[in-house]
Design an enzyme around this catalytic site. Structure first.
Site, PDB file in Angstrom:
ATOM      1  N   LYS A  74      -6.300  41.124   8.448  1.00  0.00           N
ATOM      2  CA  LYS A  74      -6.240  39.976   7.540  1.00  0.00           C
ATOM      3  C   LYS A  74      -4.908  39.213   7.609  1.00  0.00           C
ATOM      4  CE  LYS A  74     -10.299  41.252   6.582  1.00  0.00           C
ATOM      5  NZ  LYS A  74     -11.361  40.662   7.400  1.00  0.00           N
ATOM      6  N   LYS A 102      -3.280  43.216  -1.277  1.00  0.00           N
ATOM      7  CA  LYS A 102      -4.443  43.329  -0.381  1.00  0.00           C
ATOM      8  C   LYS A 102      -4.084  44.120   0.863  1.00  0.00           C
ATOM      9  CE  LYS A 102      -6.846  39.071  -1.684  1.00  0.00           C
ATOM     10  NZ  LYS A 102      -7.539  37.859  -1.173  1.00  0.00           N
ATOM     11  N   GLY A 116     -13.769  42.489   1.846  1.00  0.00           N
ATOM     12  CA  GLY A 116     -14.843  42.896   0.948  1.00  0.00           C
ATOM     13  C   GLY A 116     -14.363  43.669  -0.265  1.00  0.00           C
ATOM     14  N   GLY A 117     -13.075  43.536  -0.613  1.00  0.00           N
ATOM     15  CA  GLY A 117     -12.589  44.089  -1.881  1.00  0.00           C
ATOM     16  C   GLY A 117     -11.957  45.465  -1.806  1.00  0.00           C
ATOM     17  N   GLU A 174      -0.625  38.244  -2.491  1.00  0.00           N
ATOM     18  CA  GLU A 174      -1.067  36.861  -2.709  1.00  0.00           C
ATOM     19  C   GLU A 174      -0.992  36.522  -4.189  1.00  0.00           C
ATOM     20  OE1 GLU A 174      -5.045  36.214  -1.260  1.00  0.00           O
ATOM     21  OE2 GLU A 174      -4.345  35.881   0.791  1.00  0.00           O
ATOM     22  N   HIS A 233     -16.712  31.525  -4.650  1.00  0.00           N
ATOM     23  CA  HIS A 233     -16.742  31.943  -3.247  1.00  0.00           C
ATOM     24  C   HIS A 233     -17.692  30.983  -2.531  1.00  0.00           C
ATOM     25  CE1 HIS A 233     -17.735  35.321  -0.112  1.00  0.00           C
ATOM     26  NE2 HIS A 233     -17.855  34.123   0.406  1.00  0.00           N
ATOM     27  N   ARG A 254     -19.816  37.388  12.529  1.00  0.00           N
ATOM     28  CA  ARG A 254     -21.178  37.890  12.752  1.00  0.00           C
ATOM     29  C   ARG A 254     -22.190  36.922  12.138  1.00  0.00           C
ATOM     30  NH1 ARG A 254     -19.151  40.339   8.025  1.00  0.00           N
ATOM     31  NH2 ARG A 254     -20.429  39.778   6.234  1.00  0.00           N
ATOM     32  N   VAL A 293     -26.260  37.983   6.279  1.00  0.00           N
ATOM     33  CA  VAL A 293     -27.535  38.120   5.562  1.00  0.00           C
ATOM     34  C   VAL A 293     -28.042  36.728   5.149  1.00  0.00           C
ATOM     35  CG1 VAL A 293     -28.629  39.024   3.457  1.00  0.00           C
ATOM     36  CG2 VAL A 293     -26.928  40.415   4.668  1.00  0.00           C
ATOM     37  N   ARG A 296     -31.772  38.136  -3.162  1.00  0.00           N
ATOM     38  CA  ARG A 296     -31.866  39.410  -2.447  1.00  0.00           C
ATOM     39  C   ARG A 296     -32.655  40.382  -3.315  1.00  0.00           C
ATOM     40  NH1 ARG A 296     -26.235  40.782   0.685  1.00  0.00           N
ATOM     41  NH2 ARG A 296     -25.679  38.647   1.283  1.00  0.00           N
TER      42      ARG A 296
HETATM   43  C1  MV4 Z   1      -8.754  37.067  -4.203  1.00  0.00           C
HETATM   44  C2  MV4 Z   1      -9.132  36.747  -5.523  1.00  0.00           C
HETATM   45  C3  MV4 Z   1      -8.232  36.036  -6.295  1.00  0.00           C
HETATM   46  N1  MV4 Z   1      -7.035  35.686  -5.788  1.00  0.00           N
HETATM   47  N2  MV4 Z   1      -7.561  36.678  -3.757  1.00  0.00           N
HETATM   48  C4  MV4 Z   1     -12.590  39.749  -3.161  1.00  0.00           C
HETATM   49  C5  MV4 Z   1     -13.034  40.266  -1.849  1.00  0.00           C
HETATM   50  C6  MV4 Z   1     -12.024  39.877  -0.851  1.00  0.00           C
HETATM   51  N3  MV4 Z   1     -12.665  39.234   0.226  1.00  0.00           N
HETATM   52  C7  MV4 Z   1     -11.100  38.945  -1.557  1.00  0.00           C
HETATM   53  N4  MV4 Z   1     -11.498  38.892  -2.929  1.00  0.00           N
HETATM   54  C8  MV4 Z   1     -10.782  38.171  -3.823  1.00  0.00           C
HETATM   55  N5  MV4 Z   1      -9.560  37.734  -3.387  1.00  0.00           N
HETATM   56  C9  MV4 Z   1      -6.723  36.022  -4.537  1.00  0.00           C
HETATM   57  N6  MV4 Z   1      -5.524  35.690  -4.075  1.00  0.00           N
HETATM   58  C10 MV4 Z   1     -10.393  37.158  -5.972  1.00  0.00           C
HETATM   59  C11 MV4 Z   1     -11.214  37.885  -5.136  1.00  0.00           C
HETATM   60  C12 MV4 Z   1     -12.476  38.295  -5.687  1.00  0.00           C
HETATM   61  C13 MV4 Z   1     -13.701  37.761  -5.228  1.00  0.00           C
HETATM   62  C14 MV4 Z   1     -13.760  36.864  -4.173  1.00  0.00           C
HETATM   63  C15 MV4 Z   1     -14.954  36.377  -3.727  1.00  0.00           C
HETATM   64  C16 MV4 Z   1     -16.127  36.776  -4.328  1.00  0.00           C
HETATM   65  C17 MV4 Z   1     -16.113  37.677  -5.357  1.00  0.00           C
HETATM   66  C18 MV4 Z   1     -14.904  38.178  -5.817  1.00  0.00           C
HETATM   67  C19 MV4 Z   1     -14.891  39.099  -6.874  1.00  0.00           C
HETATM   68  C20 MV4 Z   1     -13.692  39.608  -7.295  1.00  0.00           C
HETATM   69  C21 MV4 Z   1     -12.500  39.211  -6.716  1.00  0.00           C
END
Ligand code: MV4
Length: 450
Positions: free
Chosen positions: A116, A158, A164-165, A200, A208, A292, A295, A336
């Site tokens: 990342k 992070k 994916g969290g 971050e 999203h 990729r 879904v 889904r």
């Molecule tokens: C974040 C965020 C808020 N601020 N980054 C969740 C999965 C990973 N791909 C990154 N994610 C997030 N990054 C910053 N700087 C909030 C999330 C996030 C989230 C992002 C997309 C869809 C659902 C989510 C649910 C919780 C947190």
């Protein structure tokens, strides 16, 4: 063009790829575990090879066995689907070394976007907006304290190997920083064997929204419009739609341009997705890139009337894309349908499907590998079908989805159908007024309203 494609996957996506191969006159090879001997992908493929016992690590992730299946069937390409080996750079590399085309990007693209921090640095160079934060890896706790102070709380920790969290922590104050850094590092080390972390600024209540792109082997990249994916629970998407009800024409254009810049910067080959966080002020930030087919590619297919798997195969075979961008003229929603109990914390409910009647009629698409008499195995993910509705407006699309969910009957197991039916009557959902926090505050008690 390829003569024979081995599909290194199972379930609905394996079927989805087989269907397009059929239409293109390409022979197909299915692989399967002993738990999947009765699956439709095995029946619909021209050939099928058993690659191991039920556990994924011994079958769908078993690279030596899959390469043996490629060799004995003489397949000239491999389609990885999503999940399993789809973003495994070593697998893509082994395919290349064996002279079989991996239908996806180069191993180098998978590696770059899988790390990342490297992905973020690449995006900064390409002029794509990213979330303000640390300049690369956090060295130690003192470094973290200094950076967090500069960035300003709340911050997110992070894992560079994450996504994916996983290995992610929200930190509100300096006194919480050290414990969270240790916990996130331990989680990252256990999950990825890499405890590298970055910082971050926390974006509050984001949406999203992701942009589908396609790039060919000659450096041309185009976008195929966006998908709204904010309706998620614990980083599992439940519903996706296209276009996003939140985007203005101007924002859509700028996000599309950024996604193309991202693809061009790495000479991306294949179809891919650039994920963005979008805040309430309409600022957007690069989050991750998926290398990729996803879904939810189906909602894009419906709104721009395009077969993305066919596009993937053609690009892998060396065909050129026109470079024109696509803007949707329709609205599509995907629900889904999972074998999970939505009124019991989405607890998985595998078992025998005794009766299965899918929704049908105008504007409805159902991608599924299940049928009456099929047993959902506890070994794999619980998605049993994707119900996709298409109409001219979002309002008509929601009305169609309501009708489709009412006639969707699955007996023998518990599914997420009632949850989606309840969602279709939710005022905020109908208004398009929701963020990634939506499910956290969703009132599941209103059950039975529909
Ligand atoms: C974040 C965020 C808020 N601020 N980054 C969740 C999965 C990973 N791909 C990154 N994610 C997030 N990054 C910053 N700087 C909030 C999330 C996030 C989230 C992002 C997309 C869809 C659902 C989510 C649910 C919780 C947190």
């Amino acid at each position: 063009m390829f003569k024979k494609i081995l599909i290194a996957n199972r379930g609905e996506i394996a079927l989805r790829v087989i269907r397009t191969c059929r239409e293109m006159g390409i022979k197909t090879v299915a692989i399967y575990s002993t738990a999947d001997a009765d699956s439709l992908h095995v029946r619909f493929a021209d050939e099928a090879v058993c690659v191991g016992p039920p556990a994924s690590s011994l079958s769908y992730l078993n690279i030596p066995n899959i390469m043996a299946a490629v060799e004995i069937t003489n397949a000239d390409a491999v389609h990885p689907g999503y999940g399993f080996l789809a973003e495994n750079a070593e697998f893509a590399e082994i395919c290349g070394q064996t002279g079989v085309k991996f239908i996806g990007p180069e191993p180098e693209h998978i590696r770059k976007m899988g790390d990342k921090i490297t992905a973020k640095e690449t995006m900064i160079k390409a002029g794509v907006p990213v979330v303000p934060g640390s300049d690369g890896l956090v060295k130690n706790i003192d470094d973290a304290i200094t950076i967090a102070k500069e960035v300003g709380y709340p911050i997110m920790l992070k894992a560079t190997a994450g996504g994916g969290g996983k290995g992610m922590r929200l930190v509100w104050t300096e006194d919480e920083l050290e414990d969270n850094l240790n916990a996130a590092q331990n989680e990252a080390r256990a999950s990825f064997g890499n405890d590298g972390m970055y910082i971050e600024k926390f974006i509050e209540d984001p949406r999203h929204i992701e942009v589908q792109i396609a790039g060919d082997q000659y450096g041309e990249v185009c976008h195929l419009s966006e998908r709204e994916c904010s309706i998620q629970r614990r980083h599992q998407k439940l519903l996706e739609e296209a276009p996003s009800p939140f985007l203005t024409e101007d924002l859509r254009k700028r996000m599309g341009d950024s996604a193309i810049a991202a693809g061009k910067a790495i000479k991306y080959e294949g179809v891919g997705t650039v994920e963005f966080l979008v805040d309430k002020h309409h600022n957007f930030y690069f989050m991750e890139m998926n290398t990729r087919i996803q879904v939810e590619h189906t909602v894009t297919e419906e709104v721009i009337d395009y077969d993305l798997i066919r596009e993937q195969i053609k690009i892998a075979a060396g065909e050129k894309i026109t470079g024109e961008n696509y803007y949707p003229s329709m609205h599509a929603i995907e629900c889904r349908i999972n074998a999970e109990d939505p009124y019991n914390n989405f607890r998985p409910c595998p078992g025998l499907i005794t009766s299965f009647h899918s929704a049908k009629g105008h504007g409805i698409r159902v991608d599924t590998h299940v049928y009456a008499g099929y047993t959902i195995s506890p070994y794999y993910d619980s998605m049993i079908a994707k119900l996709i509705c298409k109409a001219r407006t979002r309002e008509e699309c929601i009305a169609k989805m309501r009708r489709a969910l009412d006639e969707f009957i699955v007996e023998g197991i518990v599914t997420t159908v009632p949850f989606h039916r309840q969602l279709m009557d939710n005022e905020d959902f109908i208004k398009g007024d929701f963020t990634t926090k939506f499910i956290e505050t969703f009132d599941f008690k209103e059950k039975g309203k529909g």
